[in-house]
Design an enzyme around this catalytic site. Structure first.
Site, PDB file in Angstrom:
ATOM      1  N   GLU A  17      -1.711  11.635   0.647  1.00  0.00           N
ATOM      2  CA  GLU A  17      -2.427  12.767   0.057  1.00  0.00           C
ATOM      3  C   GLU A  17      -3.516  12.287  -0.900  1.00  0.00           C
ATOM      4  O   GLU A  17      -4.596  12.889  -0.988  1.00  0.00           O
ATOM      5  CB  GLU A  17      -1.455  13.675  -0.690  1.00  0.00           C
ATOM      6  N   VAL A  39       0.326  20.110  -8.265  1.00  0.00           N
ATOM      7  CA  VAL A  39      -0.691  21.150  -8.408  1.00  0.00           C
ATOM      8  C   VAL A  39      -0.505  21.884  -9.734  1.00  0.00           C
ATOM      9  O   VAL A  39      -1.460  22.484 -10.255  1.00  0.00           O
ATOM     10  CB  VAL A  39      -0.658  22.144  -7.223  1.00  0.00           C
ATOM     11  N   GLU A  40       0.700  21.827 -10.288  1.00  0.00           N
ATOM     12  CA  GLU A  40       0.915  22.417 -11.606  1.00  0.00           C
ATOM     13  C   GLU A  40      -0.011  21.766 -12.639  1.00  0.00           C
ATOM     14  O   GLU A  40      -0.558  22.449 -13.516  1.00  0.00           O
ATOM     15  CB  GLU A  40       2.368  22.240 -12.043  1.00  0.00           C
ATOM     16  N   TYR A 100     -19.704  33.565 -14.537  1.00  0.00           N
ATOM     17  CA  TYR A 100     -18.710  33.165 -13.545  1.00  0.00           C
ATOM     18  C   TYR A 100     -19.236  32.113 -12.583  1.00  0.00           C
ATOM     19  O   TYR A 100     -18.440  31.423 -11.939  1.00  0.00           O
ATOM     20  CB  TYR A 100     -18.150  34.380 -12.794  1.00  0.00           C
ATOM     21  N   LYS A 148      -2.491  25.301  -1.865  1.00  0.00           N
ATOM     22  CA  LYS A 148      -2.462  24.018  -1.152  1.00  0.00           C
ATOM     23  C   LYS A 148      -2.022  24.312   0.280  1.00  0.00           C
ATOM     24  O   LYS A 148      -0.871  24.085   0.661  1.00  0.00           O
ATOM     25  CB  LYS A 148      -1.497  23.056  -1.855  1.00  0.00           C
TER      26      LYS A 148
END
Length: 314
Positions: A44, A95-96, A76, A124
């Site tokens: 990954e 991913v946290e 934005y 993901k």
């Protein structure tokens, strides 16, 4: 800014964090896609994969809506660019961790100080879970840290002591504001404005707030309206004046809310009670309050004001 110090009413200081602000508006930016190298497995990190991020920005859009001024809301496009950059920068196992970094950057950089809460969802879709799944996603919600701000209060019409006392009470009871300290009440002759005005009572208070800068200004204006403030003559007599002097270290040249206050650095009736409560304080962009006070032209006209419960509590 009032031409002399304001004082307010007896209100106990509250311990702990500011309360949650009222209802905030919402801006959503969804489907921000970028290639990243986040994951526990070595492949990954070596090969990478596509990540998709959605962000929900909680803030008050009323200041921008009333004026059609971009600087009074979050850009934005800049938020999307920052999220895209974070996905492609570095390499996290979880991913946290990526979600935390994105939230932190929005709250402390790209969306600061207007965005007061953010929801971040990291998708993901190609996560190696060993089974056919449509998506793997995590959503976090984070609040902006409270901001230390300084307000100046002044009055020279009507029951001056009552005006200050009531203003302190209203501000202390406002959701999202905690009064952290208060300066002493001083009495001064008017600085500027029409001739023949009565003496002012002035003070300053320090608050910790989870409100955005314009919402804090709205709270100040509500206190003025409660005292039936009328804006008839610039620097004229008034029942109550409540000015936002600083909002953290924010710098702004907005015509409605200039930060720090453009005349605070030369007003002894602001600097003196501030220095009395916080001797080591500094005015962003101007330097130590003690040094500014020593140079203020009106410093010799200060005298002790009445004792009003709730004030002079450093």
């Amino acid at each position: 800014m009032s031409t002399a110090h304001d004082s307010t009413h007896s209100t106990p200081h509250r311990a702990g964090s500011p309360r949650t602000p009222g209802v905030l508006d919402l801006i959503e930016v969804t489907g921000i896609r970028a290639w990243g190298r986040h994951g526990v497995l070595s492949q990954e990190k070596d090969l990478g994969q596509q990540f998709v991020v959605d962000v929900r920005l909680h803030l008050s859009t009323a200041p921008a809506g009333r004026t059609d001024v971009l600087a009074r809301t979050v850009n934005y496009a800049e938020v999307a660019a920052a999220v895209h950059e974070e996905i492609g920068t570095g390499s996290y196992d979880l991913v946290e961790a990526l979600a935390e970094r994105i939230a932190s950057r929005i709250l402390t950089e790209t969306g600061h100080p207007l965005v007061r809460r953010v929801d971040v969802t990291v998708h993901k879709p190609s996560a190696p879970v060993g089974l056919p799944v449509g998506d793997v996603a995590i959503t976090i919600t984070r609040d902006a840290a409270p901001v230390d701000a300084v307000l100046a209060l002044g009055t020279n019409l009507g029951d001056r002591e009552a005006h200050l006392a009531r203003a302190l009470e209203l501000l202390s009871e406002t959701d999202g504001i905690e009064v952290a300290w208060t300066g002493p009440v001083l009495e001064t002759a008017p600085v500027g404005g029409p001739e023949g005005q009565g003496a002012f009572l002035n003070s300053v208070i320090g608050v910790s707030t989870v409100l955005g800068p314009f919402e804090l200004l709205d709270a100040a204006h509500r206190a003025e309206r409660d005292a039936h403030r009328e804006r008839l003559v610039r620097w004229g007599p008034r029942t109550l004046d409540v000015d936002v002097i600083t909002y953290g270290t924010s710098l702004s040249d907005d015509e409605e809310l200039t930060l720090p206050h453009p005349r605070a650095h030369e007003r002894a009736f602001v600097l003196a009670p501030w220095h009395a409560a916080r001797a080591d304080a500094a005015l962003p962009g101007r330097g130590p309050v003690s040094e500014l006070l020593a140079l203020a032209a009106d410093r010799d006209g200060l005298r002790a004001g009445p004792t009003i419960p709730g004030f002079d509590r450093p």
